[in-house]
Design a protein around this motif. Structure first.
Motif, PDB file in Angstrom:
ATOM      1  N   MET A  29       0.813  -1.051   0.280  1.00 31.87           N
ATOM      2  CA  MET A  29      -0.386   0.445   0.355  1.00 31.87           C
ATOM      3  C   MET A  29       1.153   1.141   0.091  1.00 31.87           C
ATOM      4  O   MET A  29       1.981   1.148   0.253  1.00 31.87           O
ATOM      5  N   LEU A  30       0.076   2.046  -0.789  1.00 35.88           N
ATOM      6  CA  LEU A  30       0.811   3.321  -0.814  1.00 35.88           C
ATOM      7  C   LEU A  30       1.639   4.379   1.021  1.00 35.88           C
ATOM      8  O   LEU A  30      -0.220   4.109   1.763  1.00 35.88           O
ATOM      9  N   ILE A  31       2.966   4.818   1.423  1.00 36.83           N
ATOM     10  CA  ILE A  31       2.289   5.317   2.611  1.00 36.83           C
ATOM     11  C   ILE A  31       2.521   6.750   2.384  1.00 36.83           C
ATOM     12  O   ILE A  31       2.262   7.211   1.341  1.00 36.83           O
ATOM     13  N   LEU A  32       1.244   7.538   3.134  1.00 32.84           N
ATOM     14  CA  LEU A  32       0.579   8.496   3.177  1.00 32.84           C
ATOM     15  C   LEU A  32       1.304   9.588   3.199  1.00 32.84           C
ATOM     16  O   LEU A  32       1.476  10.822   3.205  1.00 32.84           O
ATOM     17  N   LYS A  33       1.668   9.014   4.987  1.00 34.08           N
ATOM     18  CA  LYS A  33       2.956   9.866   5.828  1.00 34.08           C
ATOM     19  C   LYS A  33       3.011   8.733   6.598  1.00 34.08           C
ATOM     20  O   LYS A  33       2.281   8.338   6.435  1.00 34.08           O
ATOM     21  N   GLN A  34       4.779   9.300   6.852  1.00 31.43           N
ATOM     22  CA  GLN A  34       5.322   8.430   7.939  1.00 31.43           C
ATOM     23  C   GLN A  34       6.156   9.565   8.873  1.00 31.43           C
ATOM     24  O   GLN A  34       6.095  10.664   8.426  1.00 31.43           O
ATOM     25  N   GLY A  35       6.741   9.108   9.739  1.00 28.57           N
ATOM     26  CA  GLY A  35       7.366   9.567  10.840  1.00 28.57           C
ATOM     27  C   GLY A  35       7.063   8.637  12.641  1.00 28.57           C
ATOM     28  O   GLY A  35       6.493   8.600  12.940  1.00 28.57           O
ATOM     29  N   TYR A  36       8.125   9.259  13.105  1.00 28.30           N
ATOM     30  CA  TYR A  36       8.438   8.775  14.496  1.00 28.30           C
ATOM     31  C   TYR A  36       7.806   9.210  15.300  1.00 28.30           C
ATOM     32  O   TYR A  36       6.925  10.833  15.141  1.00 28.30           O
ATOM     33  N   LEU A  37       6.570   8.624  16.518  1.00 29.91           N
ATOM     34  CA  LEU A  37       5.686   9.234  17.313  1.00 29.91           C
ATOM     35  C   LEU A  37       6.223   8.600  18.179  1.00 29.91           C
ATOM     36  O   LEU A  37       6.993   7.695  18.595  1.00 29.91           O
TER      37      LEU A  37
ATOM     38  N   CYS B 246      -2.862  15.025  12.545  1.00 30.12           N
ATOM     39  CA  CYS B 246      -4.538  15.084  13.172  1.00 30.12           C
ATOM     40  C   CYS B 246      -5.142  15.412  11.660  1.00 30.12           C
ATOM     41  O   CYS B 246      -6.495  14.514  11.404  1.00 30.12           O
ATOM     42  N   LYS B 247      -4.792  16.256  10.742  1.00 30.22           N
ATOM     43  CA  LYS B 247      -5.497  16.613   9.691  1.00 30.22           C
ATOM     44  C   LYS B 247      -5.188  14.986   8.699  1.00 30.22           C
ATOM     45  O   LYS B 247      -6.328  14.121   8.094  1.00 30.22           O
ATOM     46  N   ALA B 248      -3.834  14.868   8.778  1.00 31.70           N
ATOM     47  CA  ALA B 248      -4.212  13.588   7.574  1.00 31.70           C
ATOM     48  C   ALA B 248      -4.979  12.556   8.160  1.00 31.70           C
ATOM     49  O   ALA B 248      -4.890  11.843   6.967  1.00 31.70           O
ATOM     50  N   ILE B 249      -4.980  11.916   9.552  1.00 30.57           N
ATOM     51  CA  ILE B 249      -5.634  10.735   9.799  1.00 30.57           C
ATOM     52  C   ILE B 249      -7.379  11.511   9.198  1.00 30.57           C
ATOM     53  O   ILE B 249      -7.963  10.477   8.929  1.00 30.57           O
ATOM     54  N   ASP B 250      -7.755  11.963   9.355  1.00 26.90           N
ATOM     55  CA  ASP B 250      -9.123  12.454   9.522  1.00 26.90           C
ATOM     56  C   ASP B 250      -9.056  12.952   8.316  1.00 26.90           C
ATOM     57  O   ASP B 250     -10.511  11.860   7.635  1.00 26.90           O
ATOM     58  N   ASN B 251      -8.310  13.371   7.454  1.00 24.87           N
ATOM     59  CA  ASN B 251      -9.347  13.078   5.887  1.00 24.87           C
ATOM     60  C   ASN B 251      -8.967  11.843   5.562  1.00 24.87           C
ATOM     61  O   ASN B 251      -9.522  11.822   4.662  1.00 24.87           O
ATOM     62  N   VAL B 252      -7.851  10.801   5.993  1.00 27.42           N
ATOM     63  CA  VAL B 252      -8.098   9.614   5.580  1.00 27.42           C
ATOM     64  C   VAL B 252      -9.672   8.612   6.667  1.00 27.42           C
ATOM     65  O   VAL B 252      -9.841   7.871   5.399  1.00 27.42           O
TER      66      VAL B 252
END
Ligand SMILES: Nc1ncnc2c1ncn2[C@@H]1O[C@H](COP(=O)(O)OP(=O)(O)OP(=O)(O)O)[C@@H](O)[C@H]1O
Length: 629
Positions: free
Chosen positions: A472-480, A553-559
């Protein structure tokens, strides 16, 4: 402590006192009526249990109950919601397979559990924070304990959901548990398996100490005992004068032998040092368990944790634990008095009740106090302030509102409409959702597909985390930082198509879990770094080291909006077939994923070969047919 009373079975004679109803029916002497006399009718479970204090346990069998649905499973039992036919009262019925007990040599332990529950409920007239037994019976294959129903889950579930609690909530749980323990110890019973799983939470938010499978009488207290043998089938414990049961008195030695046999049940996280060294397992052992629970409620993790059992037990024996920075001072003080190796040096129940940690607890009136509402909460850690959630305050209990929340019904999710749940974001983020272009023509579709394929190829080539994405295509990634109470773990988060929100332990390259998507998922931004994700079973507390929590937050909510239909469908299917919870959060190592992918490729090649062969066969048959014709 005073010497304990010698307990006889005189407490439990169900027909010595005629039930109240008999008084009303006096004068009617037909046989049918006489039968009715002994039946409790439309009474609450609590009324029925209270009646057993004077009348003893009623004689029942499995046909006297409707078995409605499962409530939980233990190592030796299934606990089922049952309704007594005659009264309509609901109980939790613990059903235990005799064959299982015999195989594991647990018959004596179960008999002891029943005798202790019988003693605590009928002889000692029960306690609001201790599990109550209404009656028990058995048939050829099973043993049944009919107990007070406690429907709010257990403390372990609540800890799993919220991570940790604030000081007042922890103090509330600890004081109710301590009050229950005082009652037990005053009546010469030790529980010996204190852990969050055994602290049930009632609908009204008060606690019940449950699971007396490891409990033991101390200080020479001897309880009348009945075995679950076929000769006394379907009798209801040491309780019914109509069918007197064979009584047996255990000597201290016998008790001790049985007790040791059942010492190690369940998890070792809460085991006290004396249990590891064959030391004096008594009231102080329960106090140790309470200490571990207090620590975990505040910190989000039990005090002793290790990679394996061997190291864990060593840590317990050497008292190898530390308080995280920011841990409340009174709690440190009380835990330093509790988590002491030598039981005789450990703080005693009465001293504990007057410790400053329990200051202002109204011990006399404790059962009438209003329990706190449980909140999503993260304590102040690593320079960050504490945060409470502003949304979806979860009340204790499983009422209609909770069911709606958990099952996601009636939250504006009619038909294929996306959920009306809104993330709590500052106004600036509530701008209209920017949807990606929906392809209208075939060429547009082709172009989009080609662009996606290209991106995916690049991802496969350049991104180490591609292997966790299931292509699957990664839409956003990063350390949390994934927080739980005072503890935090750094994880690589991947937001992918599908949608999926995966988190990976990068040092071991292991997929640690996946945050489940549900239509009622809510994202709550707390500040530039901190945000919460609310899911039906758990709140995730996340911290973005780059302080771009708003972008997450925005990315998760958009998805969530983009995939609203799929999320709803998957969720509804999973709820229907009971797989919700099991389809998410599976841990997988890099090796496992590689192995799975290899197996998948092998299967694809095999299938392709098969298909080719079938096609060839088809052709050959066609050619033969042609020749023949
Ligand atoms: N009175 C009750 N009301 C509602 N649910 C209950 C009740 N008692 C037990 N349960 C549920 O059933 C589960 C198993 O019960 P319990 O722990 O008593 O069984 P067990 O066989 O003794 O377990 P263990 O493996 O801890 O020895 C609990 O975790 C809880 O979810």
């Amino acid at each position: 402590m005073k010497p304990p009373p010698m307990v006889t079975d005189e407490t439990s004679t169900s027909t010595k006192n005629e039930p109240e109803i008999a008084e009303k029916e006096k004068g009617t002497n037909d046989r049918k009526m006489n039968l009715e006399l002994s039946k409790p009718q439309s009474a609450t479970a609590q009324e029925l249990i209270t009646r057993t204090f004077s009348e003893g346990c009623p004689q029942r069998n499995a046909n006297d109950f409707k078995f409605i649905r499962g409530l939980g499973e233990g190592a030796y039992s299934n606990v089922i919601l049952g309704q007594e036919v005659v009264s309509g009262a609901e109980f939790a019925i613990k059903v235990i397979q005799k064959s299982h007990l015999i195989k594991n040599q647990k018959m004596d332990a179960i008999a002891r559990e029943k005798n202790i529950l019988n003693y605590l409920t009928q002889k000692c007239r029960s306690h609001p924070f201790i599990s109550q037994l209404y009656t028990s019976f058995h048939d050829h294959t099973r043993i049944y304990f009919v107990m007070e129903l406690v429907e709010g889950g257990d403390l372990s579930d609540s800890l799993c959901h919220f991570g940790s609690f604030d000081l007042p909530t922890t103090k509330f749980f600890a004081s109710e548990i301590l009050s229950g323990l005082k009652f037990l110890h005053d009546h010469y019973i030790v529980h010996r398996d204190m852990k969050p799983e055994n602290i049930l939470i009632k609908m009204d938010g008060h606690v019940v100490i449950a699971d007396f499978g490891s409990a033991q009488a101390i200080n020479g207290l001897t309880l009348p005992s009945e075995e679950f043998t076929d000769e006394n089938q379907t009798s209801s414990g040491s309780s019914d004068s109509r069918s007197p049961s064979p009584l047996r008195y255990y000597s201290d030695d016998e008790e001790e032998t049985m007790a040791r046999r059942t010492t190690f049940v369940g998890t070792a996280l809460y085991v006290s040092p004396e249990m590891l060294t064959d030391g004096d397992v008594g009231a102080q052992t329960d106090i140790w368990g309470l200490g571990c629970i207090i620590f975990q409620c505040l910190a989000g993790q039990p005090p002793f944790r290790a990679v394996n059992q061997f190291h864990l037990l060593r840590k317990i024996q050497t008292l190898d634990f530390t308080f995280p920075e920011g841990f409340p001072p009174h709690a440190i003080d009380v835990l330093q008095c509790i988590l002491v190796s030598e039981p005789s040096k450990r703080i005693k129940t009465e001293q504990l009740m007057t410790h400053p940690f329990f200051e202002n607890v109204d011990w006399e009136n404790i059962a009438n106090l209003t329990p706190p509402v449980l909140h999503a909460y993260i304590p102040a850690t690593f320079g960050e302030q504490e945060y409470y959630s502003n949304i979806d305050v979860v009340e204790p209990g499983l009422d209609d509102r909770a069911m709606l929340r958990l099952l996601n019904i009636g939250q504006g999710t009619s038909g294929s409409q996306p959920s009306t749940f809104r993330p709590i974001l500052p106004d600036v983020f509530n701008e209209p959702f920017t949807v990606e272009i929906t392809p209208r023509t075939n060429s547009q579709t082709d172009r989009l597909r080609a662009a996606r394929e290209k991106k995916l190829d690049e991802q496969q080539m350049n991104n180490n985390f591609h292997l966790f994405t299931n292509n699957m295509l990664i839409l956003k990634q990063g350390y949390l930082e994934k927080k739980r109470g005072f503890f935090a773990r750094r994880r690589m988060f991947l937001l992918t198509e599908g949608p999926h929100l995966l988190y990976i332990d990068v040092s071991n390259m292991v997929l640690k879990g996946e945050i489940p998507w549900t239509p009622c998922m809510q994202v709550e931004l707390k500040n530039s770094g901190t945000f919460f994700i609310h899911t039906p079973n758990r709140v995730y507390y996340l911290f973005d080291l780059e302080r771009k929590a708003d972008e997450w937050c925005k990315a998760i909510d958009n998805v969530r909006k983009r995939y609203a239909k799929q999320i709803e469908q998957t969720f509804n299917t999973a709820m229907q077939d009971g797989t919700f919870g099991s389809i998410y959060g599976k841990k997988k190592s890099r090796k496992e994923i590689m192995r799975e992918q290899k197996a998948l490729r092998r299967k694809q090649v095999k299938d392709e070969r098969k298909a080719m062969k079938a096609e060839q066969n088809q052709k050959t048959v066609g050619q033969v047919d042609q020749k023949l014709s």
